[in-house]
Design an enzyme around this catalytic site. Structure first.
Site, PDB file in Angstrom:
ATOM      1  N   ASN A 216     -26.638  16.092 -11.819  1.00  0.00           N
ATOM      2  CA  ASN A 216     -25.923  14.314 -11.822  1.00  0.00           C
ATOM      3  C   ASN A 216     -26.612  13.800 -11.688  1.00  0.00           C
ATOM      4  O   ASN A 216     -27.523  13.069 -11.912  1.00  0.00           O
ATOM      5  CB  ASN A 216     -25.806  14.960 -10.086  1.00  0.00           C
ATOM      6  CG  ASN A 216     -24.359  14.115  -9.571  1.00  0.00           C
ATOM      7  OD1 ASN A 216     -23.307  14.296  -9.821  1.00  0.00           O
ATOM      8  ND2 ASN A 216     -24.373  13.479  -7.891  1.00  0.00           N
ATOM      9  N   HIS A 252     -19.841   5.119  -9.992  1.00  0.00           N
ATOM     10  CA  HIS A 252     -20.656   4.651  -8.887  1.00  0.00           C
ATOM     11  C   HIS A 252     -20.051   3.288  -9.475  1.00  0.00           C
ATOM     12  O   HIS A 252     -21.045   2.425 -10.258  1.00  0.00           O
ATOM     13  CB  HIS A 252     -21.632   4.043  -7.907  1.00  0.00           C
ATOM     14  CG  HIS A 252     -21.881   5.925  -7.208  1.00  0.00           C
ATOM     15  ND1 HIS A 252     -20.973   6.045  -5.993  1.00  0.00           N
ATOM     16  CD2 HIS A 252     -22.756   6.169  -7.253  1.00  0.00           C
ATOM     17  CE1 HIS A 252     -21.275   6.965  -5.275  1.00  0.00           C
ATOM     18  NE2 HIS A 252     -22.493   7.791  -6.199  1.00  0.00           N
ATOM     19  N   GLU A 281     -18.439  11.866  -6.732  1.00  0.00           N
ATOM     20  CA  GLU A 281     -19.083  10.539  -6.251  1.00  0.00           C
ATOM     21  C   GLU A 281     -18.798   8.850  -6.387  1.00  0.00           C
ATOM     22  O   GLU A 281     -19.180   7.846  -5.829  1.00  0.00           O
ATOM     23  CB  GLU A 281     -20.700   9.539  -6.131  1.00  0.00           C
ATOM     24  CG  GLU A 281     -21.688  11.069  -6.055  1.00  0.00           C
ATOM     25  CD  GLU A 281     -22.513  11.269  -5.453  1.00  0.00           C
ATOM     26  OE1 GLU A 281     -23.447   9.848  -5.666  1.00  0.00           O
ATOM     27  OE2 GLU A 281     -23.488  11.847  -5.806  1.00  0.00           O
ATOM     28  N   ASP A 283     -16.669   5.392  -6.507  1.00  0.00           N
ATOM     29  CA  ASP A 283     -16.087   4.344  -5.875  1.00  0.00           C
ATOM     30  C   ASP A 283     -16.215   2.773  -7.081  1.00  0.00           C
ATOM     31  O   ASP A 283     -17.128   3.389  -7.769  1.00  0.00           O
ATOM     32  CB  ASP A 283     -16.526   4.027  -4.642  1.00  0.00           C
ATOM     33  CG  ASP A 283     -18.135   4.495  -4.727  1.00  0.00           C
ATOM     34  OD1 ASP A 283     -18.959   4.708  -5.607  1.00  0.00           O
ATOM     35  OD2 ASP A 283     -19.131   4.204  -3.351  1.00  0.00           O
TER      36      ASP A 283
END
Ligand code: XIL
Length: 361
Positions: A216, A252, A281, A283
């Site tokens: 990741n 991100h 993850e 955003d």
């Protein structure tokens, strides 16, 4: 003061946009979380959630969460309703799980696993090997290769065994590469060499043969030196039959740096290696203050990244790095930036939320 006047105007515009969204929700036009309060009689059909919509495509839609916010019942209601995959934001990291050498503490992770199971949600477990958020006992001294190998194996296998059968996947190694595609010089790399990654995957697989094992990282959404490094490593690991199931793209993103337009091509090349991919993850942060324009652009990005995942068969799901701006890590880590998630600080859905729904419909 002019600056205050400007700030007030901006806030008013946002409040108006928020109010409009709430009205649409209340009218059942878009059916956001706020709609529940207006659903009324027990026979009312429950609205579809992001998880329901994702499942129609054979995908999941997840959120990260963290232990301190679990006392916020309005927050946990939407967390439990809207998602079918949960990632502990911190609770399974090394500092939390092995605070003293050989002494394990799984209370934080267990709390989140328990909550997820109560809501029939799966767990993307995060993370076993990472240079950050390590306990002091590990970073404060030097290790021989034999010592560190034993420490690493024990950490991985004790934690993975504890959660065996309870998690869908593990982020086995997190953030192993630099931006230029060279190995990050972590304590693991410097002491054990690049072979620590294959070892970590094998040890994790021994401890839970059913968990999907991932590497990741961030800034690997687009095709470029860093994602190329993962592509080359993944290809090599597959050729050597090392148990690797997927590549997690943290995603991100930041409006000021531009959208990763090669995301779909990138996902596709990992699929062709026989690997799953996931946006792990997500955003989309922005320079504050948020404006209507920025929130609209953010919504476009959420729509586009959802489309990209749906268009690639082996992109198995999307996880947002918590779902509300109220609990986002961004303001603390990127001063002056924020508003990165699909729900605002009042837990009201933002344009990004409706854009994700559009993409999933
Ligand atoms: C972040 C958490 O959200 C914060 O609460 C914590 O203080 C720092 O770590 N990449 C990762 C995550 O893989 O583990 C990070 O989570 C965010 C960046």
């Amino acid at each position: 003061m002019p600056s205050t006047a400007h700030g007030t105007a901006a806030r008013t515009r946002l409040t108006l946009a928020g109010a409009l969204a709430s009205l649409l929700v209340a009218a059942g036009v878009a059916g956001g979380p706020a709609a529940r309060a207006h659903e009324g009689p027990a026979h009312a059909k429950p609205r579809t959630t992001l998880a329901d919509l994702a499942q129609r495509h054979g995908r999941y839609f997840g959120s990260a969460t963290d232990n301190p916010e679990l006392t916020d019942t309005a927050y946990t209601k939407t967390l439990g309703d809207e998602f079918d995959m949960i990632t502990p934001g911190n609770g399974m990291k090394w500092y939390a799980t092995e605070p003293r050498q050989g002494v394990f503490d799984f209370t934080a992770g267990d709390e989140i696993v328990g909550l997820a199971r109560a809501h029939h949600q799966k767990i993307r477990a995060h993370t076993l090997v990472w240079h950050s958020q390590l306990p002091d006992w590990l970073t404060a001294r030097t290790w021989t290769a034999d010592e560190l190998r034993a420490v690493l194996k024990n950490h991985i296998q004790t934690e993975v065994r504890h959660y065996r059968g309870k998690v869908y996947s593990w982020d086995v190694v997190n953030e192993a590469f630099n931006e230029d595609g060279t190995y990050r010089e972590t304590v693991f790399y410097k002491t054990l060499g690049p072979g620590y990654i294959a070892d970590a995957l094998r040890w994790a697989h021994e401890a839970d043969p059913r968990a999907k094992l991932y590497l990741n990282d961030y800034n690997i959404e687009a095709v470029g030196p860093k994602s190329d490094a993962y592509y080359a490593l993944a290809k090599e690991l597959k050729a050597r039959h090392v148990p690797l199931d997927g590549i997690g793209l943290q995603a991100h993103l930041a409006l000021q740096y531009g959208y990763p337009t090669t995301l779909e091509d990138n996902l596709r090349r990992f699929s062709r290696l026989g690997l799953d991919t996931a946006l792990t993850e997500v955003d989309v942060r922005m320079l504050l203050p948020a404006t209507e324009e920025k929130l609209a652009q953010q919504a476009d990005w959420y729509r586009d990244l959802t489309d990209a995942c749906l268009d690639v068969r082996r992109c198995v799901g999307i996880t947002v790095w918590d779902y509300t701006d109220k609990y986002s890590w961004i303001p603390a880590f990127f001063p002056g930036e924020g508003a990165a998630l699909p729900w605002d600080e009042q837990l009201a859905p933002k344009p990004a939320y409706f854009a994700i729904r559009d993409a999933l419909r």
